[in-house]
Scaffold this motif. Structure first.
Motif, PDB file in Angstrom:
ATOM      1  N   SER A  80       0.816  -1.215   0.000  1.00  0.00           N
ATOM      2  CA  SER A  80       0.000   0.000   0.000  1.00  0.00           C
ATOM      3  C   SER A  80       0.853   1.270   0.000  1.00  0.00           C
ATOM      4  CB  SER A  80      -0.923   0.015   1.224  1.00  0.00           C
ATOM      5  OG  SER A  80      -1.834  -1.063   1.186  1.00  0.00           O
ATOM      6  N   SER A  81       0.211   2.374  -0.363  1.00  0.00           N
ATOM      7  CA  SER A  81       0.819   3.692  -0.249  1.00  0.00           C
ATOM      8  C   SER A  81       0.103   4.459   0.851  1.00  0.00           C
ATOM      9  CB  SER A  81       0.708   4.447  -1.579  1.00  0.00           C
ATOM     10  OG  SER A  81       1.469   3.813  -2.586  1.00  0.00           O
ATOM     11  N   TYR A  82       0.848   5.323   1.519  1.00  0.00           N
ATOM     12  CA  TYR A  82       0.308   6.037   2.666  1.00  0.00           C
ATOM     13  C   TYR A  82       0.578   7.527   2.544  1.00  0.00           C
ATOM     14  CZ  TYR A  82       0.128   1.314   4.563  1.00  0.00           C
ATOM     15  OH  TYR A  82      -0.119  -0.015   4.747  1.00  0.00           O
ATOM     16  N   GLN A  83      -0.189   8.301   3.308  1.00  0.00           N
ATOM     17  CA  GLN A  83      -0.021   9.746   3.337  1.00  0.00           C
ATOM     18  C   GLN A  83      -0.188  10.227   4.773  1.00  0.00           C
ATOM     19  OE1 GLN A  83      -2.699  11.825   0.722  1.00  0.00           O
ATOM     20  NE2 GLN A  83      -1.617  13.784   0.926  1.00  0.00           N
ATOM     21  N   LEU A 100       5.672  14.613   2.913  1.00  0.00           N
ATOM     22  CA  LEU A 100       4.415  15.172   2.432  1.00  0.00           C
ATOM     23  C   LEU A 100       3.953  14.539   1.121  1.00  0.00           C
ATOM     24  CD1 LEU A 100       5.062  18.918   3.293  1.00  0.00           C
ATOM     25  CD2 LEU A 100       3.558  17.315   4.481  1.00  0.00           C
ATOM     26  N   ALA A 101       4.662  13.516   0.670  1.00  0.00           N
ATOM     27  CA  ALA A 101       4.242  12.811  -0.539  1.00  0.00           C
ATOM     28  C   ALA A 101       2.907  12.115  -0.302  1.00  0.00           C
ATOM     29  CB  ALA A 101       5.298  11.796  -0.956  1.00  0.00           C
ATOM     30  N   SER A 102       2.169  11.914  -1.361  1.00  0.00           N
ATOM     31  CA  SER A 102       0.849  11.282  -1.245  1.00  0.00           C
ATOM     32  C   SER A 102       0.914   9.772  -1.428  1.00  0.00           C
ATOM     33  CB  SER A 102      -0.105  11.882  -2.282  1.00  0.00           C
ATOM     34  OG  SER A 102       0.393  11.674  -3.594  1.00  0.00           O
ATOM     35  N   ASP A 103       2.110   9.246  -1.712  1.00  0.00           N
ATOM     36  CA  ASP A 103       2.235   7.812  -2.011  1.00  0.00           C
ATOM     37  C   ASP A 103       3.493   7.236  -1.360  1.00  0.00           C
ATOM     38  OD1 ASP A 103       3.991   9.222  -3.565  1.00  0.00           O
ATOM     39  OD2 ASP A 103       3.629   8.075  -5.397  1.00  0.00           O
ATOM     40  N   ILE A 104       3.575   7.324  -0.051  1.00  0.00           N
ATOM     41  CA  ILE A 104       4.735   6.815   0.675  1.00  0.00           C
ATOM     42  C   ILE A 104       4.545   5.328   0.940  1.00  0.00           C
ATOM     43  CG2 ILE A 104       6.186   7.080   2.716  1.00  0.00           C
ATOM     44  CD1 ILE A 104       4.920   9.868   3.081  1.00  0.00           C
TER      45      ILE A 104
END
Length: 261
Positions: A80-83, A100-104
């Motif tokens: 998954s990606s996290y924000q 602050l990335a939207s896809d960590i």
């Protein structure tokens, strides 16, 4: 009084650290320690043993057991990606752009020490479950009396360099009471560098413990032709900036001096 988060950047990776001038390794009598245990030869190498026995706040090296707990409790996953929840943790000027990335993804959150993400995830746990895991892990003093989202940041939880090694060895032996999937997933997250000569698994951690005194950690393992070598390094520096310039370079120089890296 709870310390400001700007002083608790556990292990933010700053590329300038890699380009710093050549560092000298940890020396006897310096305010640093290195412990190396080589599994196959059953040998220890220790610089400044008294300091190696002293417990410090783990800062972001706690992301090792924390990530294991989060994976086991299925609070996070590697796909998954996290924000960051900026309502819960409003951005501050010192935050790196990566936070602050939207896809960590989880591996980046681990190595870039996305503190507000880990704090949010830890808030989804409860102290009873965390305590149960840390007791099974026998991780440091196992004291989580501090704030739920900060007990590893110059607070109640403390661990020594020798205890870091002990924990990493039991992690590899899979005696922490976790699922096989958790062990496998974490191994891929922990891996920092892979060359023809070695695999390096490592985590940094840094924070203030007193006025003009930062402690910096570098812990992990190296797998090479001679086998598996677990290491735990820590040192002092007067500022966060100075710590970041020296920490990894000094640890690597020490590992080279000990013929590990």
């Amino acid at each position: 009084m709870r310390p400001k988060l700007s002083l608790l950047l556990g292990s933010l990776l700053i590329t300038s650290a890699n380009s710093a001038t050549a560092a000298t390794g940890c020396q006897k009598g310096e305010r640093c320690t290195m412990v190396v245990y080589s599994e196959q030869s059953d040998t220890w190498q220790v610089i400044n043993k008294a300091r190696a026995e002293r417990a410090f706040s783990p800062f972001s090296t706690y992301k090792i057991p924390n990530t294991l707990i989060l994976l086991e409790q299925k609070k996070v996953n590697a796909e998954s990606s996290y924000q960051v929840n900026t309502k819960q943790y409003p951005p501050e000027k010192w935050w790196p752009k990566t936070w602050l990335a939207s896809d960590i993804n989880l591996k980046d959150a681990f190595h870039y020490s996305a503190l507000p993400l880990y704090q949010t995830w830890t808030n989804d746990l409860n102290k009873t479950n965390i305590q149960r895991h840390l007791d099974t892990f026998n991780y440091g003093n196992r004291d989580i009396a501090g704030p739920l989202d900060a007990f590893w940041l110059n607070s109640s939880l403390q661990i020594s360099a020798f205890e870091q090694i002990d924990f990493l060895r039991r992690l590899d032996k899979k005696t922490l009471g976790l699922s096989e999937q958790t062990y496998q997933t974490f191994s891929s997250i922990f891996l920092k560098e892979h060359t023809d000569e070695y695999k390096l698994y490592a985590k940094t951690g840094t924070g203030p413990i007193a006025k003009k005194t930062y402690v910096g950690w570098y812990v992990g393992k190296i797998e090479n032709k001679q086998g598996t070598h677990y290491f735990a390094f820590n040192m002092y520096a007067p500022t966060f900036r100075e710590m970041v310039k020296q920490r990894v370079n000094k640890a690597h120089a020490t590992l080279e001096k000990l013929n590990i890296l």
